[in-house]
Write an enzyme that holds these catalytic residues in place. Structure first.
Site, PDB file in Angstrom:
ATOM      1  CE  LYS A   1     -37.050  21.933  39.876  1.00  0.00           C
ATOM      2  NZ  LYS A   1     -35.557  21.768  39.007  1.00  0.00           N
TER       3      LYS A   1
ATOM      4  CD  GLN B   1     -33.314  23.479  36.868  1.00  0.00           C
ATOM      5  OE1 GLN B   1     -33.696  23.196  38.196  1.00  0.00           O
ATOM      6  NE2 GLN B   1     -33.953  23.101  35.833  1.00  0.00           N
TER       7      GLN B   1
ATOM      8  CG  ASP C   1     -32.479  16.167  40.455  1.00  0.00           C
ATOM      9  OD1 ASP C   1     -33.915  16.500  40.220  1.00  0.00           O
ATOM     10  OD2 ASP C   1     -31.710  17.228  40.238  1.00  0.00           O
TER      11      ASP C   1
HETATM   12  N1  GUN Z   1     -33.562  20.358  34.290  1.00  0.00           N
HETATM   13  C1  GUN Z   1     -34.672  19.837  33.673  1.00  0.00           C
HETATM   14  N2  GUN Z   1     -35.422  18.861  34.498  1.00  0.00           N
HETATM   15  C2  GUN Z   1     -34.499  18.777  35.663  1.00  0.00           C
HETATM   16  C3  GUN Z   1     -34.604  18.047  36.838  1.00  0.00           C
HETATM   17  O1  GUN Z   1     -35.452  17.435  36.983  1.00  0.00           O
HETATM   18  N3  GUN Z   1     -33.635  18.460  37.520  1.00  0.00           N
HETATM   19  C4  GUN Z   1     -32.698  19.072  37.482  1.00  0.00           C
HETATM   20  N4  GUN Z   1     -31.703  19.121  38.299  1.00  0.00           N
HETATM   21  N5  GUN Z   1     -32.565  19.660  36.288  1.00  0.00           N
HETATM   22  C5  GUN Z   1     -33.495  19.548  35.444  1.00  0.00           C
END
Ligand code: GUN
Length: 297
Positions: free
Chosen positions: A54, A98, A121
């Site tokens: 990311k 996350q 998100d």
């Molecule tokens: N963990 C796995 N996929 C995601 C996601 O799309 N966003 C977040 N914040 N955590 C994750």
């Protein structure tokens, strides 16, 4: 039938190119870069890989990346205090915590603390509610990426029978809402579904998001179905000591039956980060009161 391979990696690269152009336009108009804050608590190896990806993609698109790495024993109060600081920070347009969080932390409370207008998100109940009621909030990245691939492949999805396997808040439920928004007839299947092969066999569109390696078999599929495989499962490879990634769909069998299918890796995965950047840029334009042609994304 031999299925067309849906090139999510290529689609995501092109989307990131368009995002880069618009991010430069944002910087020129706003006098600052669009900013994404990513919070990682603990040292989960998979999460570390995602967070690194990311960061790289954010910087690569010409945006600011604010990384916050916290110790695994961080308290709920300290994590909430960081979220509050990020909510109040004008340089931050998007906040992503996350998941999964370590067990002692309350995930729902942390998500609820994120300002909905920075919740790129799309996990906050306000954004989930907007998605369910037809409003314009942020949509979770993976399901939105799947919809982009489906629209690109099939055009108008109206009237199609769609099955979503999996009912998570992150993928299954928002995916079903989005397909409903596209006028599909939607079935949500899950671990208690009776006769899953029969349910899958009726579907023009199958979205597999269960997290079980190669669970969906090729012979279940209707001829010509479009298959979107959200699963990323690491399994032992035939060579000793090695591992490989597989989806939730038996790719070999499915590609003999489906009309089109996303591979793993290189299908849905790359779309998730691209949509995260997209949501961050949309947030940045909105927060500065600047016009953005969202259809250009
Ligand atoms: N963990 C796995 N996929 C995601 C996601 O799309 N966003 C977040 N914040 N955590 C994750």
């Amino acid at each position: 039938m031999t299925a067309v391979i849906i090139d999510g990696k290529g689609f995501a690269e092109r989307l990131r190119g368009r995002i880069g152009t618009l991010a430069a336009q944002f910087e020129e108009q706003a006098g600052r870069k669009a900013g994404l804050a990513v919070v990682l608590v603990g040292e989960d190896p998979a999460s570390q890989v995602y967070v690194r990806g990311k960061h790289r993609a954010t910087v690569g698109a010409g945006m600011e990346s604010f990384e916050h790495r916290l110790a695994a024993d961080t308290s709920q109060a300290d994590l909430l205090a960081l979220v509050e600081r990020l909510n109040a920070d004008d340089a931050v347009d998007g906040i992503l915590v996350q998941l999964p969080l370590p067990d002692h932390l309350d995930e729902q409370a942390v998500i609820a603390a994120i300002a909905p207008e920075k919740d790129v998100d799309g996990f906050h109940v306000i954004n989930a509610g907007r998605l369910a009621t037809g409003g314009t909030g942020f949509v979770p990245c993976t399901p939105y990426g799947c919809i982009m691939l489906l629209r690109d492949r099939l055009g108008d999805l109206s009237g199609m029978d769609a099955v979503v396997i999996g009912r998570s808040n992150i993928v299954g439920k928002p995916m079903a809402q989005l397909l409903l928004g596209e006028n599909c007839t939607v079935t949500i299947a899950h671990s208690r579904t009776k006769d899953l092969p029969a349910v899958v066999g009726r579907a023009d569109i199958v979205v597999a998001a269960v997290g079980r390696p190669e669970m969906v078999k090729g012979e279940w599929l209707k001829d010509g179905a479009t298959v979107i495989d959200v699963g990323i499962n690491r399994v032992a490879a035939s060579e000793e000591g090695k591992t490989r990634l597989v989806g939730d769909v038996d790719f070999g069998g499915a590609s003999e039956r489906a009309g089109a299918i996303t591979p793993v890796p290189g299908g849905v995965g790359p779309m998730t980060i691209a949509v995260l950047l997209r949501n961050t840029l949309v947030s940045a334009f909105r927060r500065e009161g600047l016009e953005l042609d969202e259809s250009a994304l």
